[in-house]
Design a protein around this motif. Structure first.
Motif, PDB file in Angstrom:
ATOM      1  N   ALA A 187       0.743  -1.081  -0.041  1.00 39.34           N
ATOM      2  CA  ALA A 187       0.091  -0.039  -0.028  1.00 39.34           C
ATOM      3  C   ALA A 187       0.902   1.213   0.089  1.00 39.34           C
ATOM      4  CB  ALA A 187      -0.999   0.166   1.262  1.00 39.34           C
ATOM      5  N   ALA A 188       2.082   1.314   0.712  1.00 42.29           N
ATOM      6  CA  ALA A 188       2.705   2.440   0.853  1.00 42.29           C
ATOM      7  C   ALA A 188       3.345   2.875  -0.499  1.00 42.29           C
ATOM      8  CB  ALA A 188       3.700   2.415   2.043  1.00 42.29           C
ATOM      9  N   GLY A 189       3.826   1.844  -1.209  1.00 39.40           N
ATOM     10  CA  GLY A 189       4.868   1.987  -2.191  1.00 39.40           C
ATOM     11  C   GLY A 189       4.062   2.039  -3.718  1.00 39.40           C
ATOM     12  N   ASN A 190       2.514   1.922  -3.582  1.00 38.53           N
ATOM     13  CA  ASN A 190       1.830   1.652  -4.843  1.00 38.53           C
ATOM     14  C   ASN A 190       1.177   3.245  -5.218  1.00 38.53           C
ATOM     15  OD1 ASN A 190       2.465  -0.815  -5.411  1.00 38.53           O
ATOM     16  ND2 ASN A 190       0.424  -1.405  -4.686  1.00 38.53           N
ATOM     17  N   HIS A 191       1.938   4.233  -5.156  1.00 34.83           N
ATOM     18  CA  HIS A 191       1.381   5.373  -5.418  1.00 34.83           C
ATOM     19  C   HIS A 191       2.506   6.266  -5.937  1.00 34.83           C
ATOM     20  CE1 HIS A 191       2.718   6.452  -0.981  1.00 34.83           C
ATOM     21  NE2 HIS A 191       3.010   7.738  -1.765  1.00 34.83           N
ATOM     22  N   ARG A 192       2.191   7.720  -6.555  1.00 34.44           N
ATOM     23  CA  ARG A 192       2.891   8.674  -6.987  1.00 34.44           C
ATOM     24  C   ARG A 192       2.438  10.090  -6.536  1.00 34.44           C
ATOM     25  NH1 ARG A 192       1.607  11.351 -11.290  1.00 34.44           N
ATOM     26  NH2 ARG A 192       0.213  10.558 -12.710  1.00 34.44           N
ATOM     27  N   ASN A 193       3.320  11.001  -6.536  1.00 38.25           N
ATOM     28  CA  ASN A 193       2.780  12.393  -6.169  1.00 38.25           C
ATOM     29  C   ASN A 193       2.244  12.673  -7.484  1.00 38.25           C
ATOM     30  OD1 ASN A 193       3.066  12.246  -3.628  1.00 38.25           O
ATOM     31  ND2 ASN A 193       5.167  13.109  -3.588  1.00 38.25           N
ATOM     32  N   CYS A 194       1.736  13.851  -7.666  1.00 41.49           N
ATOM     33  CA  CYS A 194       1.157  14.456  -8.726  1.00 41.49           C
ATOM     34  C   CYS A 194       2.150  15.245  -9.340  1.00 41.49           C
ATOM     35  CB  CYS A 194      -0.022  15.534  -8.529  1.00 41.49           C
ATOM     36  SG  CYS A 194      -1.442  14.303  -7.991  1.00 41.49           S
ATOM     37  N   ARG A 195       2.431  15.406 -10.696  1.00 42.22           N
ATOM     38  CA  ARG A 195       3.376  16.246 -11.302  1.00 42.22           C
ATOM     39  C   ARG A 195       2.617  17.740 -11.109  1.00 42.22           C
ATOM     40  NH1 ARG A 195       3.394  11.503 -14.579  1.00 42.22           N
ATOM     41  NH2 ARG A 195       1.453  12.434 -15.723  1.00 42.22           N
ATOM     42  N   GLN A 196       3.823  18.428 -10.855  1.00 41.44           N
ATOM     43  CA  GLN A 196       3.487  19.964 -10.473  1.00 41.44           C
ATOM     44  C   GLN A 196       4.393  20.726 -11.524  1.00 41.44           C
ATOM     45  OE1 GLN A 196       3.382  20.802  -6.457  1.00 41.44           O
ATOM     46  NE2 GLN A 196       3.470  18.804  -6.048  1.00 41.44           N
ATOM     47  N   PRO A 197       3.813  21.801 -12.201  1.00 41.50           N
ATOM     48  CA  PRO A 197       4.752  22.578 -12.749  1.00 41.50           C
ATOM     49  C   PRO A 197       5.238  23.686 -11.948  1.00 41.50           C
ATOM     50  CG  PRO A 197       2.186  23.342 -12.821  1.00 41.50           C
ATOM     51  CD  PRO A 197       2.368  22.250 -12.135  1.00 41.50           C
ATOM     52  N   ILE A 198       6.722  24.203 -12.272  1.00 39.97           N
ATOM     53  CA  ILE A 198       7.248  24.904 -11.670  1.00 39.97           C
ATOM     54  C   ILE A 198       7.309  26.721 -12.160  1.00 39.97           C
ATOM     55  CG2 ILE A 198       8.951  23.249 -10.865  1.00 39.97           C
ATOM     56  CD1 ILE A 198      11.197  24.289 -13.107  1.00 39.97           C
ATOM     57  N   VAL A 199       6.721  26.502 -13.361  1.00 38.19           N
ATOM     58  CA  VAL A 199       6.279  27.862 -13.853  1.00 38.19           C
ATOM     59  C   VAL A 199       4.954  28.344 -13.427  1.00 38.19           C
ATOM     60  CG1 VAL A 199       7.928  27.190 -15.739  1.00 38.19           C
ATOM     61  CG2 VAL A 199       5.604  26.527 -16.085  1.00 38.19           C
ATOM     62  N   ASP A 200       4.555  29.362 -13.596  1.00 35.32           N
ATOM     63  CA  ASP A 200       3.261  29.941 -13.225  1.00 35.32           C
ATOM     64  C   ASP A 200       2.295  30.118 -14.605  1.00 35.32           C
ATOM     65  OD1 ASP A 200       3.839  30.410 -10.640  1.00 35.32           O
ATOM     66  OD2 ASP A 200       4.919  32.306 -11.136  1.00 35.32           O
ATOM     67  N   ASN A 201       2.774  30.312 -15.449  1.00 29.12           N
ATOM     68  CA  ASN A 201       1.847  30.625 -16.921  1.00 29.12           C
ATOM     69  C   ASN A 201       1.916  29.118 -17.555  1.00 29.12           C
ATOM     70  OD1 ASN A 201       1.379  33.191 -16.494  1.00 29.12           O
ATOM     71  ND2 ASN A 201       3.458  33.462 -17.202  1.00 29.12           N
ATOM     72  N   ILE A 202       0.551  28.621 -17.573  1.00 28.34           N
ATOM     73  CA  ILE A 202       0.429  27.241 -18.124  1.00 28.34           C
ATOM     74  C   ILE A 202      -0.907  27.293 -18.928  1.00 28.34           C
ATOM     75  CG2 ILE A 202       1.662  26.225 -15.964  1.00 28.34           C
ATOM     76  CD1 ILE A 202      -1.045  25.542 -14.917  1.00 28.34           C
ATOM     77  N   GLN A 203      -0.946  25.913 -19.272  1.00 28.62           N
ATOM     78  CA  GLN A 203      -2.450  25.794 -20.220  1.00 28.62           C
ATOM     79  C   GLN A 203      -3.360  24.972 -19.309  1.00 28.62           C
ATOM     80  OE1 GLN A 203      -3.342  27.093 -23.408  1.00 28.62           O
ATOM     81  NE2 GLN A 203      -1.600  28.329 -22.951  1.00 28.62           N
ATOM     82  N   ALA A 204      -4.662  25.379 -19.331  1.00 28.97           N
ATOM     83  CA  ALA A 204      -5.416  24.377 -18.654  1.00 28.97           C
ATOM     84  C   ALA A 204      -6.531  24.133 -19.658  1.00 28.97           C
ATOM     85  CB  ALA A 204      -6.157  25.161 -17.427  1.00 28.97           C
ATOM     86  N   ASP A 205      -6.695  22.721 -19.861  1.00 29.96           N
ATOM     87  CA  ASP A 205      -7.842  22.008 -20.569  1.00 29.96           C
ATOM     88  C   ASP A 205      -8.855  21.594 -19.611  1.00 29.96           C
ATOM     89  OD1 ASP A 205      -9.214  20.888 -22.753  1.00 29.96           O
ATOM     90  OD2 ASP A 205      -7.734  19.515 -23.276  1.00 29.96           O
ATOM     91  N   VAL A 206      -9.930  22.545 -19.311  1.00 27.58           N
ATOM     92  CA  VAL A 206     -10.971  22.359 -18.557  1.00 27.58           C
ATOM     93  C   VAL A 206     -12.276  21.411 -19.227  1.00 27.58           C
ATOM     94  CG1 VAL A 206     -12.792  23.331 -17.123  1.00 27.58           C
ATOM     95  CG2 VAL A 206     -10.478  24.388 -17.540  1.00 27.58           C
ATOM     96  N   HIS A 207     -12.512  20.270 -18.544  1.00 26.21           N
ATOM     97  CA  HIS A 207     -13.353  19.348 -19.101  1.00 26.21           C
ATOM     98  C   HIS A 207     -14.554  18.949 -17.903  1.00 26.21           C
ATOM     99  CE1 HIS A 207     -15.864  16.653 -21.673  1.00 26.21           C
ATOM    100  NE2 HIS A 207     -15.363  15.769 -20.769  1.00 26.21           N
ATOM    101  N   GLY A 208     -15.742  19.415 -17.739  1.00 29.78           N
ATOM    102  CA  GLY A 208     -16.510  18.877 -16.660  1.00 29.78           C
ATOM    103  C   GLY A 208     -15.770  19.207 -15.289  1.00 29.78           C
ATOM    104  N   GLY A 209     -15.524  18.450 -14.342  1.00 28.30           N
ATOM    105  CA  GLY A 209     -14.957  18.710 -13.165  1.00 28.30           C
ATOM    106  C   GLY A 209     -13.505  18.540 -13.013  1.00 28.30           C
ATOM    107  N   SER A 210     -13.063  18.488 -14.251  1.00 31.14           N
ATOM    108  CA  SER A 210     -11.465  18.148 -14.312  1.00 31.14           C
ATOM    109  C   SER A 210     -10.669  19.322 -15.178  1.00 31.14           C
ATOM    110  CB  SER A 210     -10.994  16.774 -14.594  1.00 31.14           C
ATOM    111  OG  SER A 210     -11.339  16.514 -15.865  1.00 31.14           O
ATOM    112  N   ALA A 211      -9.378  19.246 -14.620  1.00 31.84           N
ATOM    113  CA  ALA A 211      -8.596  20.314 -15.524  1.00 31.84           C
ATOM    114  C   ALA A 211      -7.320  19.760 -15.868  1.00 31.84           C
ATOM    115  CB  ALA A 211      -8.423  21.652 -14.707  1.00 31.84           C
ATOM    116  N   LYS A 212      -6.854  19.449 -17.120  1.00 35.74           N
ATOM    117  CA  LYS A 212      -5.564  18.806 -17.198  1.00 35.74           C
ATOM    118  C   LYS A 212      -4.722  19.993 -17.549  1.00 35.74           C
ATOM    119  CE  LYS A 212      -3.130  16.140 -20.838  1.00 35.74           C
ATOM    120  NZ  LYS A 212      -3.521  15.550 -22.096  1.00 35.74           N
ATOM    121  N   LEU A 213      -3.732  20.033 -16.471  1.00 36.88           N
ATOM    122  CA  LEU A 213      -2.699  21.107 -16.839  1.00 36.88           C
ATOM    123  C   LEU A 213      -1.414  20.876 -17.664  1.00 36.88           C
ATOM    124  CD1 LEU A 213      -2.873  22.424 -12.840  1.00 36.88           C
ATOM    125  CD2 LEU A 213      -4.492  23.043 -14.789  1.00 36.88           C
ATOM    126  N   GLU A 214      -0.985  21.486 -18.349  1.00 37.75           N
ATOM    127  CA  GLU A 214       0.031  21.411 -19.426  1.00 37.75           C
ATOM    128  C   GLU A 214       0.976  22.677 -19.334  1.00 37.75           C
ATOM    129  OE1 GLU A 214       0.538  20.289 -23.836  1.00 37.75           O
ATOM    130  OE2 GLU A 214      -1.325  20.283 -23.137  1.00 37.75           O
TER     131      GLU A 214
END
Length: 166
Positions: A112-139
């Protein structure tokens, strides 16, 4: 013929329900445990000026113009209870989207402890967000030539109205 028309309708309707926006990250936090997230206030000012001078030995004539744009958003009441990576995104219309990405499942056969990964996070402030329903794909761009990007899908916790003073 009916199936072809239905297929065409579905193909055309799916992209129309998605919005790809240029957004700015105005606040970011990450915690492995549950915590309360308060949306902070934010302000930004952009000023431009230009001066044009001409003349000779006896006179000089100068003229200039200047513009200034300011955006301000006060802190918002209320909070969000969650864990993981959380961002406040300034949308082009002045609203703020609060998004969260909890720990992702990733099978490593490590229990259980090893079967996960943290979310990727941008280190920049200006990004693209593809918003669809209740989710946003950040790029965001991760290469010098701008061709390589990284992305992560975040859950939209809420969209806050822009301040009444705008």
């Amino acid at each position: 013929m009916k199936f072809a028309m239905l297929g065409l309708l579905l193909v055309c309707a799916i992209p129309a329900s998605t919005q790809k926006l240029s957004v700015k990250i105005i606040d970011r936090q990450e915690h492995d445990n549950n915590y309360n997230y308060f949306v902070p206030g934010y302000s930004y000012t952009n000023a431009n000026a230009s001066v044009n001078c001409n003349g000779d030995d006896n006179y000089t004539n100068c003229s200039g113009t200047g513009t200034s744009n300011a955006v301000g958003t006060p802190a918002h009441h209320g909070s969000f209870s969650a864990r993981g990576a959380k961002f406040s995104l300034q949308l082009p219309d002045g609203r703020i989207a609060v998004v969260n990405c909890d720990i992702k499942f990733a099978e490593h056969f490590a229990g259980a402890a090893g079967n996960h990964r943290n979310c990727r996070q941008p280190i920049v402030d200006n990004i693209q967000a593809d918003v669809h329903g209740g989710s946003a794909k950040l790029e965001w761009v991760v290469s010098l030539d701008g061709k390589k990007t990284q992305s992560e899908t975040y859950k939209v916790l809420g969209i806050l109205d822009k301040s009444k003073s705008d």
